[in-house]
Write a protein that holds these residues in place. Sequence first.
Motif, PDB file in Angstrom:
ATOM      1  N   THR A  63       0.832  -1.196   0.000  1.00 38.36           N
ATOM      2  CA  THR A  63       0.000   0.000   0.000  1.00 38.36           C
ATOM      3  C   THR A  63       0.872   1.253   0.000  1.00 38.36           C
ATOM      4  N   GLN A  64       1.925   1.263   0.792  1.00 36.83           N
ATOM      5  CA  GLN A  64       2.820   2.413   0.825  1.00 36.83           C
ATOM      6  C   GLN A  64       3.533   2.572  -0.520  1.00 36.83           C
ATOM      7  N   ARG A  65       3.939   1.459  -1.125  1.00 36.13           N
ATOM      8  CA  ARG A  65       4.602   1.513  -2.429  1.00 36.13           C
ATOM      9  C   ARG A  65       3.663   2.052  -3.490  1.00 36.13           C
ATOM     10  N   SER A  66       2.396   1.606  -3.476  1.00 39.58           N
ATOM     11  CA  SER A  66       1.461   2.028  -4.512  1.00 39.58           C
ATOM     12  C   SER A  66       1.071   3.490  -4.359  1.00 39.58           C
ATOM     13  N   ALA A  67       1.219   4.057  -3.172  1.00 37.44           N
ATOM     14  CA  ALA A  67       0.892   5.469  -2.987  1.00 37.44           C
ATOM     15  C   ALA A  67       1.896   6.356  -3.711  1.00 37.44           C
ATOM     16  N   SER A  68       3.160   5.976  -3.706  1.00 37.32           N
ATOM     17  CA  SER A  68       4.177   6.798  -4.358  1.00 37.32           C
ATOM     18  C   SER A  68       4.425   6.382  -5.802  1.00 37.32           C
ATOM     19  N   ASP A  69       4.167   5.130  -6.144  1.00 41.14           N
ATOM     20  CA  ASP A  69       4.435   4.639  -7.491  1.00 41.14           C
ATOM     21  C   ASP A  69       3.286   3.726  -7.909  1.00 41.14           C
ATOM     22  N   PRO A  70       2.148   4.298  -8.324  1.00 37.91           N
ATOM     23  CA  PRO A  70       0.996   3.451  -8.655  1.00 37.91           C
ATOM     24  C   PRO A  70       1.222   2.640  -9.917  1.00 37.91           C
ATOM     25  N   ALA A  71       0.625   1.465  -9.958  1.00 38.90           N
ATOM     26  CA  ALA A  71       0.698   0.616 -11.141  1.00 38.90           C
ATOM     27  C   ALA A  71      -0.335   1.124 -12.146  1.00 38.90           C
ATOM     28  N   VAL A  72       0.115   1.436 -13.348  1.00 41.56           N
ATOM     29  CA  VAL A  72      -0.758   1.995 -14.370  1.00 41.56           C
ATOM     30  C   VAL A  72      -1.107   0.894 -15.363  1.00 41.56           C
ATOM     31  N   VAL A  73      -2.394   0.729 -15.631  1.00 42.18           N
ATOM     32  CA  VAL A  73      -2.855  -0.267 -16.593  1.00 42.18           C
ATOM     33  C   VAL A  73      -3.082   0.449 -17.910  1.00 42.18           C
ATOM     34  N   ARG A  74      -2.417  -0.002 -18.963  1.00 37.44           N
ATOM     35  CA  ARG A  74      -2.514   0.654 -20.259  1.00 37.44           C
ATOM     36  C   ARG A  74      -3.701   0.137 -21.074  1.00 37.44           C
ATOM     37  N   SER A  75      -4.049  -1.128 -20.926  1.00 40.74           N
ATOM     38  CA  SER A  75      -5.191  -1.674 -21.657  1.00 40.74           C
ATOM     39  C   SER A  75      -5.778  -2.820 -20.842  1.00 40.74           C
ATOM     40  N   PRO A  76      -7.057  -3.121 -21.045  1.00 46.43           N
ATOM     41  CA  PRO A  76      -7.643  -4.240 -20.295  1.00 46.43           C
ATOM     42  C   PRO A  76      -7.042  -5.558 -20.751  1.00 46.43           C
ATOM     43  N   GLY A  77      -6.975  -6.489 -19.852  1.00 50.64           N
ATOM     44  CA  GLY A  77      -6.420  -7.800 -20.158  1.00 50.64           C
ATOM     45  C   GLY A  77      -7.376  -8.633 -20.994  1.00 50.64           C
ATOM     46  N   PRO A  78      -6.977  -9.838 -21.375  1.00 54.02           N
ATOM     47  CA  PRO A  78      -7.850 -10.701 -22.164  1.00 54.02           C
ATOM     48  C   PRO A  78      -9.067 -11.112 -21.355  1.00 54.02           C
ATOM     49  N   MET A  79     -10.134 -11.389 -22.017  1.00 53.61           N
ATOM     50  CA  MET A  79     -11.391 -11.759 -21.363  1.00 53.61           C
ATOM     51  C   MET A  79     -11.374 -13.244 -21.032  1.00 53.61           C
ATOM     52  N   SER A  80     -10.578 -13.624 -20.058  1.00 49.75           N
ATOM     53  CA  SER A  80     -10.415 -15.043 -19.737  1.00 49.75           C
ATOM     54  C   SER A  80     -11.484 -15.563 -18.783  1.00 49.75           C
ATOM     55  N   GLY A  81     -11.996 -14.723 -17.933  1.00 46.75           N
ATOM     56  CA  GLY A  81     -12.943 -15.191 -16.917  1.00 46.75           C
ATOM     57  C   GLY A  81     -14.379 -14.872 -17.261  1.00 46.75           C
ATOM     58  N   THR A  82     -14.750 -14.940 -18.516  1.00 50.21           N
ATOM     59  CA  THR A  82     -16.133 -14.604 -18.889  1.00 50.21           C
ATOM     60  C   THR A  82     -17.078 -15.730 -18.522  1.00 50.21           C
ATOM     61  N   ARG A  83     -18.298 -15.385 -18.212  1.00 49.07           N
ATOM     62  CA  ARG A  83     -19.327 -16.365 -17.864  1.00 49.07           C
ATOM     63  C   ARG A  83     -20.074 -16.789 -19.112  1.00 49.07           C
ATOM     64  N   PRO A  84     -20.578 -18.005 -19.136  1.00 49.71           N
ATOM     65  CA  PRO A  84     -21.380 -18.426 -20.281  1.00 49.71           C
ATOM     66  C   PRO A  84     -22.695 -17.653 -20.332  1.00 49.71           C
ATOM     67  N   ALA A  85     -23.254 -17.550 -21.507  1.00 48.01           N
ATOM     68  CA  ALA A  85     -24.497 -16.804 -21.679  1.00 48.01           C
ATOM     69  C   ALA A  85     -25.653 -17.546 -21.016  1.00 48.01           C
ATOM     70  N   GLY A  86     -26.602 -16.803 -20.473  1.00 45.98           N
ATOM     71  CA  GLY A  86     -27.772 -17.409 -19.850  1.00 45.98           C
ATOM     72  C   GLY A  86     -27.491 -17.891 -18.441  1.00 45.98           C
ATOM     73  N   ASN A  87     -28.337 -18.806 -17.967  1.00 45.71           N
ATOM     74  CA  ASN A  87     -28.213 -19.347 -16.610  1.00 45.71           C
ATOM     75  C   ASN A  87     -27.564 -20.720 -16.626  1.00 45.71           C
TER      76      ASN A  87
END
Length: 101
Positions: A63-87
């Motif tokens: 937490t202290q590290r991220s306050a001074s040097d935050p991790a920047v995300v340039r693009s969203p990652g791959p959609m690996s954890g998607t749920r199947p359609a419907g129920n």
Amino acid sequence: MPLYAYRCGSAGFTCADFEVQLAMGSAPASLPCPSCGAPARRRFTVPNLSRASSTAYQLIESTQRSASDPAVVRSPGPMSGTRPAGNITTNPLHRKLPRPD
């Protein structure tokens, strides 16, 4: 390695207390003051003990590290954890449940 605290005893100078990191049991009774060079005697202080676990310390440090040097995300990652359609469930234990007709 532990920190050892020292206090300068010279009368004419206003030197601050200082700490030195040395191997356990190898701290001398006095060291020269870094400001004036006069002998500084070792002080006995309260040990820095904590009841927090190492996981808590890792969280605090990250937490202290991220306050001074935050991790920047340039693009969203791959959609690996998607749920199947419907129920539709993917849990194999749900196959044993009775199904409505």
